[in-house]
Every structure is written in C-alpha cells, then in structure tokens.
Scaffold this motif. Sequence first.
Motif, PDB file in Angstrom:
ATOM      1  N   SER A  16      40.237  40.039  49.102  1.00 24.46           N
ATOM      2  CA  SER A  16      39.605  38.782  48.714  1.00 24.46           C
ATOM      3  C   SER A  16      39.389  38.663  47.208  1.00 24.46           C
ATOM      4  N   SER A  17      39.045  39.746  46.549  1.00 20.00           N
ATOM      5  CA  SER A  17      38.848  39.726  45.100  1.00 20.00           C
ATOM      6  C   SER A  17      40.127  40.186  44.424  1.00 20.00           C
ATOM      7  N   CYS A  18      40.727  39.303  43.652  1.00 20.27           N
ATOM      8  CA  CYS A  18      42.003  39.618  43.034  1.00 20.27           C
ATOM      9  C   CYS A  18      41.901  39.556  41.515  1.00 20.27           C
ATOM     10  N   VAL A  19      42.586  40.486  40.875  1.00 17.00           N
ATOM     11  CA  VAL A  19      42.672  40.518  39.429  1.00 17.00           C
ATOM     12  C   VAL A  19      44.144  40.392  39.072  1.00 17.00           C
ATOM     13  N   GLU A  20      44.419  39.684  38.001  1.00 17.17           N
ATOM     14  CA  GLU A  20      45.784  39.583  37.507  1.00 17.17           C
ATOM     15  C   GLU A  20      45.838  40.182  36.108  1.00 17.17           C
ATOM     16  N   VAL A  21      46.927  40.882  35.834  1.00 10.73           N
ATOM     17  CA  VAL A  21      47.108  41.559  34.547  1.00 10.73           C
ATOM     18  C   VAL A  21      48.440  41.125  33.961  1.00 10.73           C
ATOM     19  N   LEU A  22      48.422  40.824  32.652  1.00 10.66           N
ATOM     20  CA  LEU A  22      49.638  40.415  31.952  1.00 10.66           C
ATOM     21  C   LEU A  22      49.843  41.325  30.748  1.00 10.66           C
ATOM     22  N   LEU A  23      50.993  41.971  30.689  1.00 13.42           N
ATOM     23  CA  LEU A  23      51.358  42.825  29.566  1.00 13.42           C
ATOM     24  C   LEU A  23      52.155  41.993  28.570  1.00 13.42           C
ATOM     25  N   THR A  24      51.675  41.927  27.325  1.00 16.30           N
ATOM     26  CA  THR A  24      52.419  41.249  26.271  1.00 16.30           C
ATOM     27  C   THR A  24      52.851  42.292  25.240  1.00 16.30           C
ATOM     28  N   GLU A  25      53.519  41.848  24.218  1.00 16.34           N
ATOM     29  CA  GLU A  25      53.988  42.767  23.182  1.00 16.34           C
ATOM     30  C   GLU A  25      52.826  43.465  22.469  1.00 16.34           C
ATOM     31  N   ASN A  26      51.694  42.757  22.326  1.00 18.89           N
ATOM     32  CA  ASN A  26      50.586  43.292  21.533  1.00 18.89           C
ATOM     33  C   ASN A  26      49.313  43.594  22.305  1.00 18.89           C
ATOM     34  N   GLU A  27      49.194  43.088  23.535  1.00 12.51           N
ATOM     35  CA  GLU A  27      47.942  43.260  24.265  1.00 12.51           C
ATOM     36  C   GLU A  27      48.150  43.200  25.771  1.00 12.51           C
ATOM     37  N   VAL A  28      47.068  43.489  26.483  1.00 11.33           N
ATOM     38  CA  VAL A  28      47.039  43.372  27.933  1.00 11.33           C
ATOM     39  C   VAL A  28      45.939  42.375  28.260  1.00 11.33           C
ATOM     40  N   LEU A  29      46.265  41.350  29.037  1.00  3.89           N
ATOM     41  CA  LEU A  29      45.302  40.323  29.418  1.00  3.89           C
ATOM     42  C   LEU A  29      44.926  40.494  30.881  1.00  3.89           C
ATOM     43  N   VAL A  30      43.650  40.244  31.193  1.00  2.00           N
ATOM     44  CA  VAL A  30      43.147  40.360  32.563  1.00  2.00           C
ATOM     45  C   VAL A  30      42.406  39.084  32.900  1.00  2.00           C
ATOM     46  N   ARG A  31      42.627  38.557  34.119  1.00  2.00           N
ATOM     47  CA  ARG A  31      41.919  37.357  34.567  1.00  2.00           C
ATOM     48  C   ARG A  31      41.644  37.426  36.065  1.00  2.00           C
ATOM     49  N   ASN A  32      40.752  36.579  36.512  1.00  2.00           N
ATOM     50  CA  ASN A  32      40.430  36.428  37.929  1.00  2.00           C
ATOM     51  C   ASN A  32      41.490  35.517  38.537  1.00  2.00           C
ATOM     52  N   SER A  33      42.213  35.997  39.526  1.00  2.00           N
ATOM     53  CA  SER A  33      43.301  35.201  40.094  1.00  2.00           C
ATOM     54  C   SER A  33      42.795  33.972  40.849  1.00  2.00           C
ATOM     55  N   LEU A  34      41.556  34.011  41.316  1.00  5.60           N
ATOM     56  CA  LEU A  34      41.000  32.864  42.026  1.00  5.60           C
ATOM     57  C   LEU A  34      40.535  31.771  41.066  1.00  5.60           C
ATOM     58  N   ARG A  35      40.322  32.131  39.796  1.00  7.77           N
ATOM     59  CA  ARG A  35      39.891  31.173  38.774  1.00  7.77           C
ATOM     60  C   ARG A  35      40.626  31.464  37.466  1.00  7.77           C
ATOM     61  N   PRO A  36      41.939  31.314  37.442  1.00 13.91           N
ATOM     62  CA  PRO A  36      42.710  31.674  36.251  1.00 13.91           C
ATOM     63  C   PRO A  36      42.349  30.858  35.007  1.00 13.91           C
ATOM     64  N   ASP A  37      41.800  29.672  35.222  1.00 10.95           N
ATOM     65  CA  ASP A  37      41.422  28.825  34.088  1.00 10.95           C
ATOM     66  C   ASP A  37      40.073  29.217  33.485  1.00 10.95           C
TER      67      ASP A  37
END
Length: 64
Positions: A16-37
């Motif tokens: 039920s609780s989901c996290v999304e992770v994005l790897l970029t060239e310079n950083e790693v971003l983390v967000r709540n998948s249920l509220r990405p905005d």
Amino acid sequence: MSLRPNLWTKYSANGSSCVEVLLTENEVLVRNSLRPDAGTVSFTHAEWDSHTQGHKLGVFDLPR
C-alpha cells in the motif's frame, strides 16, 4: 533491484505504501508514488550510497 537511469522505479514492501526512486546523472530523487505531485527529496550519489550501505547494515532497523 538496480536503479535504471532516468526511469522512476517503484518499490512497495507492504503493497500500500509505495516509494519511487529516480536516478539522474547528478542525484537520486525520491517521491511518494501515491502523491507524485507532492514533491521530491533529492540526494547526491554519495549520500544515496551512504544510505543504502547503512540500510544493508541494519542501521535504520526499528528496535524489536
């Protein structure tokens, strides 16, 4: 699971609780998948490495 560059990767431990992770060239971003905005938290690659190593060692485990 390995992160793929420039692709949001979703992780859910309990379904039920989901996290999304994005790897970029310079950083790693983390967000709540249920509220990405709702915003993201960013980490440098060194910070992310330190966090994942601590996780593997049990540094963030809750007391039993």
